[in-house]
Design a protein around this motif. Structure first.
Motif, PDB file in Angstrom:
ATOM      1  N   TYR A 181      33.165 -11.676 -39.875  1.00 50.62           N
ATOM      2  CA  TYR A 181      33.340 -10.614 -38.556  1.00 50.62           C
ATOM      3  C   TYR A 181      32.510 -11.277 -37.204  1.00 50.62           C
ATOM      4  O   TYR A 181      31.645 -10.822 -36.930  1.00 50.62           O
ATOM      5  N   PHE A 202      38.361  -6.659 -35.794  1.00 52.47           N
ATOM      6  CA  PHE A 202      39.496  -5.807 -35.578  1.00 52.47           C
ATOM      7  C   PHE A 202      40.806  -6.392 -36.400  1.00 52.47           C
ATOM      8  O   PHE A 202      41.283  -5.952 -37.486  1.00 52.47           O
ATOM      9  N   SER A 203      40.781  -7.643 -35.902  1.00 49.32           N
ATOM     10  CA  SER A 203      41.976  -8.422 -36.491  1.00 49.32           C
ATOM     11  C   SER A 203      41.687  -8.723 -38.212  1.00 49.32           C
ATOM     12  O   SER A 203      42.758  -8.627 -38.930  1.00 49.32           O
ATOM     13  N   PRO A 244      36.846   3.519 -36.209  1.00 43.26           N
ATOM     14  CA  PRO A 244      37.166   1.965 -36.184  1.00 43.26           C
ATOM     15  C   PRO A 244      36.220   0.998 -35.213  1.00 43.26           C
ATOM     16  O   PRO A 244      35.927  -0.029 -36.027  1.00 43.26           O
ATOM     17  N   THR A 251      40.037  -6.982 -40.171  1.00 41.34           N
ATOM     18  CA  THR A 251      40.120  -5.656 -40.917  1.00 41.34           C
ATOM     19  C   THR A 251      41.603  -5.516 -41.148  1.00 41.34           C
ATOM     20  O   THR A 251      42.242  -4.974 -42.082  1.00 41.34           O
ATOM     21  N   VAL A 271      33.752  -1.766 -37.456  1.00 44.59           N
ATOM     22  CA  VAL A 271      33.768  -3.351 -37.177  1.00 44.59           C
ATOM     23  C   VAL A 271      32.267  -3.622 -37.047  1.00 44.59           C
ATOM     24  O   VAL A 271      31.851  -4.710 -37.369  1.00 44.59           O
ATOM     25  N   LEU A 316      41.228   0.707 -40.710  1.00 44.46           N
ATOM     26  CA  LEU A 316      40.121   1.024 -39.562  1.00 44.46           C
ATOM     27  C   LEU A 316      39.672   2.550 -39.745  1.00 44.46           C
ATOM     28  O   LEU A 316      38.835   2.826 -38.984  1.00 44.46           O
TER      29      LEU A 316
END
Length: 173
Positions: free
Chosen positions: A47, A54-55, A32, A57, A36, A66
């Motif tokens: 990104y 993370f948010s 994960p 994705t 990212v 992830l």
């Protein structure tokens, strides 16, 4: 007293298994974060930070998103670890035998560096195809969602070279 004889096939196999466990499992565990990071490198406007990555994705792909690229990561880094740990011992013994016992001791740091570099050369060749597939899966939306989709598509589009374009940068790293 010992689990195996130093320099035996069992010794090399155990070193290789140690490499599979230490490289394959650890790299897969951080997929994960790697996903990212790769997306931030490819599309920094979308990104903007780790937490934003993370948010975004999770919003777009769900929590399962992830894990994109886990299979080539596990296979590729397991192969790299197998070669890195196994070949390091092969080359350490080979080069040590070439130098002789006294010179191998006197030049042990150089011996270890040469064995390590030689092992890494082959380890990166083993890693490169899976790393190439992983990056495509993680950074090119719609290209492929799985390793089974990515490999034949890459080969059909670019041939075998698609899998080894990144080997020189791996060696530089």
């Amino acid at each position: 007293e010992y689990s195996c004889e130093y320099g035996s096939l069992k010794f090399y196999a155990l070193c290789g298994v140690g490499g599979v466990l230490s490289c394959g499992l650890t790299h897969t565990g951080v997929v994960p974060l790697d996903l990212v990071k790769c997306r931030m490198q490819v599309d920094p406007q979308k990104y903007k930070s780790i937490f934003n990555g993370f948010s975004v994705t999770i919003k777009e792909d769900g929590v399962r998103g992830l894990a994109k690229g886990w299979a080539p990561t596990f296979i590729g880094y397991s192969m790299q670890g197998l070669c890195k740990f196994g070949f390091y011992e092969v080359f350490k013994i080979l080069y040590g035998n070439m130098l002789g016992e006294e010179n191998a001791y006197l030049w042990r740091t150089s011996l270890y560096l040469a064995a390590s570099a030689s092992a890494e050369f082959f380890a990166d060749i083993a890693l490169a195809p899976m790393e190439a597939a992983k990056v495509r899966i993680q950074t090119q939306p719609g290209y492929a969602n799985t390793l089974r989709q990515a490999l034949p598509k890459m080969f059909a589009e670019e041939g075998i070279w698609a899998f080894y374009k990144g080997v020189a940068p791996l060696w530089m790293r």
